[in-house]
Write a protein that holds these residues in place. Structure first.
Motif, PDB file in Angstrom:
ATOM      1  N   LEU A  26     -31.928 -10.007 -23.538  1.00 32.99           N
ATOM      2  CA  LEU A  26     -32.015 -10.512 -22.163  1.00 32.99           C
ATOM      3  C   LEU A  26     -30.662 -11.027 -21.693  1.00 32.99           C
ATOM      4  O   LEU A  26     -30.227 -10.734 -20.569  1.00 32.99           O
ATOM      5  CB  LEU A  26     -33.072 -11.611 -22.061  1.00 32.99           C
ATOM      6  CG  LEU A  26     -33.181 -12.322 -20.713  1.00 32.99           C
ATOM      7  CD1 LEU A  26     -33.524 -11.333 -19.600  1.00 32.99           C
ATOM      8  CD2 LEU A  26     -34.208 -13.443 -20.786  1.00 32.99           C
ATOM      9  N   ALA A  27     -29.968 -11.764 -22.546  1.00 30.07           N
ATOM     10  CA  ALA A  27     -28.647 -12.296 -22.183  1.00 30.07           C
ATOM     11  C   ALA A  27     -27.658 -11.166 -21.913  1.00 30.07           C
ATOM     12  O   ALA A  27     -26.863 -11.246 -20.967  1.00 30.07           O
ATOM     13  CB  ALA A  27     -28.121 -13.208 -23.282  1.00 30.07           C
ATOM     14  N   TYR A 104     -25.833  -1.737 -35.562  1.00 30.98           N
ATOM     15  CA  TYR A 104     -25.929  -2.157 -34.163  1.00 30.98           C
ATOM     16  C   TYR A 104     -25.405  -3.577 -33.969  1.00 30.98           C
ATOM     17  O   TYR A 104     -24.784  -3.872 -32.946  1.00 30.98           O
ATOM     18  CB  TYR A 104     -27.364  -2.030 -33.656  1.00 30.98           C
ATOM     19  CG  TYR A 104     -27.773  -0.608 -33.404  1.00 30.98           C
ATOM     20  CD1 TYR A 104     -27.108   0.170 -32.463  1.00 30.98           C
ATOM     21  CD2 TYR A 104     -28.822  -0.027 -34.097  1.00 30.98           C
ATOM     22  CE1 TYR A 104     -27.469   1.481 -32.228  1.00 30.98           C
ATOM     23  CE2 TYR A 104     -29.201   1.281 -33.864  1.00 30.98           C
ATOM     24  CZ  TYR A 104     -28.517   2.024 -32.929  1.00 30.98           C
ATOM     25  OH  TYR A 104     -28.887   3.324 -32.700  1.00 30.98           O
ATOM     26  N   ALA A 105     -25.640  -4.454 -34.934  1.00 30.89           N
ATOM     27  CA  ALA A 105     -25.102  -5.814 -34.841  1.00 30.89           C
ATOM     28  C   ALA A 105     -23.568  -5.782 -34.848  1.00 30.89           C
ATOM     29  O   ALA A 105     -22.919  -6.515 -34.090  1.00 30.89           O
ATOM     30  CB  ALA A 105     -25.624  -6.662 -35.996  1.00 30.89           C
ATOM     31  N   GLY A 106     -23.001  -4.913 -35.657  1.00 28.66           N
ATOM     32  CA  GLY A 106     -21.541  -4.759 -35.672  1.00 28.66           C
ATOM     33  C   GLY A 106     -21.014  -4.221 -34.350  1.00 28.66           C
ATOM     34  O   GLY A 106     -19.975  -4.674 -33.853  1.00 28.66           O
ATOM     35  N   PHE A 107     -21.726  -3.254 -33.762  1.00 30.46           N
ATOM     36  CA  PHE A 107     -21.329  -2.743 -32.440  1.00 30.46           C
ATOM     37  C   PHE A 107     -21.389  -3.835 -31.383  1.00 30.46           C
ATOM     38  O   PHE A 107     -20.568  -3.865 -30.464  1.00 30.46           O
ATOM     39  CB  PHE A 107     -22.205  -1.567 -32.024  1.00 30.46           C
ATOM     40  CG  PHE A 107     -21.867  -0.258 -32.679  1.00 30.46           C
ATOM     41  CD1 PHE A 107     -20.573   0.022 -33.103  1.00 30.46           C
ATOM     42  CD2 PHE A 107     -22.838   0.702 -32.862  1.00 30.46           C
ATOM     43  CE1 PHE A 107     -20.265   1.232 -33.689  1.00 30.46           C
ATOM     44  CE2 PHE A 107     -22.539   1.919 -33.456  1.00 30.46           C
ATOM     45  CZ  PHE A 107     -21.239   2.178 -33.872  1.00 30.46           C
ATOM     46  N   CYS A 108     -22.360  -4.728 -31.492  1.00 29.68           N
ATOM     47  CA  CYS A 108     -22.458  -5.843 -30.533  1.00 29.68           C
ATOM     48  C   CYS A 108     -21.234  -6.744 -30.629  1.00 29.68           C
ATOM     49  O   CYS A 108     -20.638  -7.112 -29.605  1.00 29.68           O
ATOM     50  CB  CYS A 108     -23.722  -6.658 -30.787  1.00 29.68           C
ATOM     51  SG  CYS A 108     -25.238  -5.831 -30.297  1.00 29.68           S
ATOM     52  N   LEU A 109     -20.851  -7.100 -31.843  1.00 24.64           N
ATOM     53  CA  LEU A 109     -19.662  -7.936 -32.023  1.00 24.64           C
ATOM     54  C   LEU A 109     -18.406  -7.238 -31.513  1.00 24.64           C
ATOM     55  O   LEU A 109     -17.582  -7.847 -30.825  1.00 24.64           O
ATOM     56  CB  LEU A 109     -19.485  -8.299 -33.502  1.00 24.64           C
ATOM     57  CG  LEU A 109     -20.418  -9.366 -34.037  1.00 24.64           C
ATOM     58  CD1 LEU A 109     -20.290  -9.461 -35.546  1.00 24.64           C
ATOM     59  CD2 LEU A 109     -20.129 -10.701 -33.387  1.00 24.64           C
ATOM     60  N   TYR A 141     -25.569  -4.098 -24.064  1.00 22.95           N
ATOM     61  CA  TYR A 141     -27.015  -4.256 -23.874  1.00 22.95           C
ATOM     62  C   TYR A 141     -27.790  -3.230 -24.701  1.00 22.95           C
ATOM     63  O   TYR A 141     -28.796  -3.564 -25.339  1.00 22.95           O
ATOM     64  CB  TYR A 141     -27.388  -4.134 -22.393  1.00 22.95           C
ATOM     65  CG  TYR A 141     -28.861  -3.929 -22.180  1.00 22.95           C
ATOM     66  CD1 TYR A 141     -29.777  -4.931 -22.471  1.00 22.95           C
ATOM     67  CD2 TYR A 141     -29.354  -2.705 -21.719  1.00 22.95           C
ATOM     68  CE1 TYR A 141     -31.141  -4.735 -22.306  1.00 22.95           C
ATOM     69  CE2 TYR A 141     -30.710  -2.505 -21.543  1.00 22.95           C
ATOM     70  CZ  TYR A 141     -31.599  -3.520 -21.842  1.00 22.95           C
ATOM     71  OH  TYR A 141     -32.939  -3.311 -21.678  1.00 22.95           O
ATOM     72  N   GLY A 142     -27.344  -1.985 -24.701  1.00 18.52           N
ATOM     73  CA  GLY A 142     -28.019  -0.953 -25.484  1.00 18.52           C
ATOM     74  C   GLY A 142     -28.034  -1.279 -26.967  1.00 18.52           C
ATOM     75  O   GLY A 142     -29.055  -1.113 -27.647  1.00 18.52           O
ATOM     76  N   CYS A 143     -26.924  -1.771 -27.469  1.00 17.33           N
ATOM     77  CA  CYS A 143     -26.857  -2.148 -28.887  1.00 17.33           C
ATOM     78  C   CYS A 143     -27.740  -3.359 -29.177  1.00 17.33           C
ATOM     79  O   CYS A 143     -28.429  -3.402 -30.197  1.00 17.33           O
ATOM     80  CB  CYS A 143     -25.417  -2.425 -29.296  1.00 17.33           C
ATOM     81  SG  CYS A 143     -24.396  -0.943 -29.329  1.00 17.33           S
ATOM     82  N   ALA A 144     -27.732  -4.346 -28.280  1.00 16.58           N
ATOM     83  CA  ALA A 144     -28.570  -5.538 -28.467  1.00 16.58           C
ATOM     84  C   ALA A 144     -30.057  -5.151 -28.440  1.00 16.58           C
ATOM     85  O   ALA A 144     -30.856  -5.679 -29.213  1.00 16.58           O
ATOM     86  CB  ALA A 144     -28.270  -6.568 -27.386  1.00 16.58           C
TER      87      ALA A 144
END
Length: 160
Positions: A26-27, A104-109, A141-144
């Motif tokens: 959401l964020a 995906y968590a790594g892509f977010c960072l 957003y897609g990764c999250a």
């Protein structure tokens, strides 16, 4: 350990979860929508920077708790067999989802870091960086979204 699982695995249990399954997703969705204004105006406002910091906190909180859980031997629920080959959510167990969750968590960072660089003109000229900001935040957003999705649902080849 249960407190860490509570913090790390918090999910939104409503029909809105199809659009944002976790508070983090959401964020990042709000950040994406908000990024359209700097792209159009050509300047970053203080509110956007505050929301970016909130997004960082919402990234690092489950990230740190996830690392602590992983050090304790935990895996994502979709990769954990609770008996009869089923996961916590009743789907078939898919061990490959654990590494996808990390990816995906790594892509977010990485996305958040690149957004910071674009805003501060370290990666691109600011005007170009701000025009690319919606693309970067949409990717974030897609990764999250996928971080939450791979934790719950099995992939195309469950059981492998």
């Amino acid at each position: 350990m249960e407190f860490l699982r509570l913090i790390h695995g918090y999910q939104i249990n409503s029909p809105a979860a199809l659009l944002f399954p976790t508070p983090y997703a959401l964020a990042t969705l709000v950040l994406f929508v908000w990024s359209l204004a700097p792209a159009i105006k050509g300047a970053v406002g203080g509110g956007f920077m505050v929301w970016l910091r909130v997004t960082w906190v919402l990234t690092l909180l489950p990230g740190v708790t996830g690392l602590l859980l992983a050090l304790g031997g935990a895996k994502v629920p979709s990769a954990t067999d609770i008996g009869n080959g089923a996961s916590k959510y009743g789907y078939k167990v898919d061990p490959s989802r654990d590494w996808e969750h990390w990816m995906y968590a790594g892509f977010c960072l990485l996305s958040l870091y690149l957004i910071e660089l674009m805003i501060r003109e370290k990666l691109t000229p600011q005007r170009l960086g701000l025009r690319l900001l919606p693309v970067a935040t949409l990717f974030l957003y897609g990764c999250a979204y996928m971080v939450g999705r791979v934790a719950v649902f099995p992939g195309s080849t469950p059981g492998t």
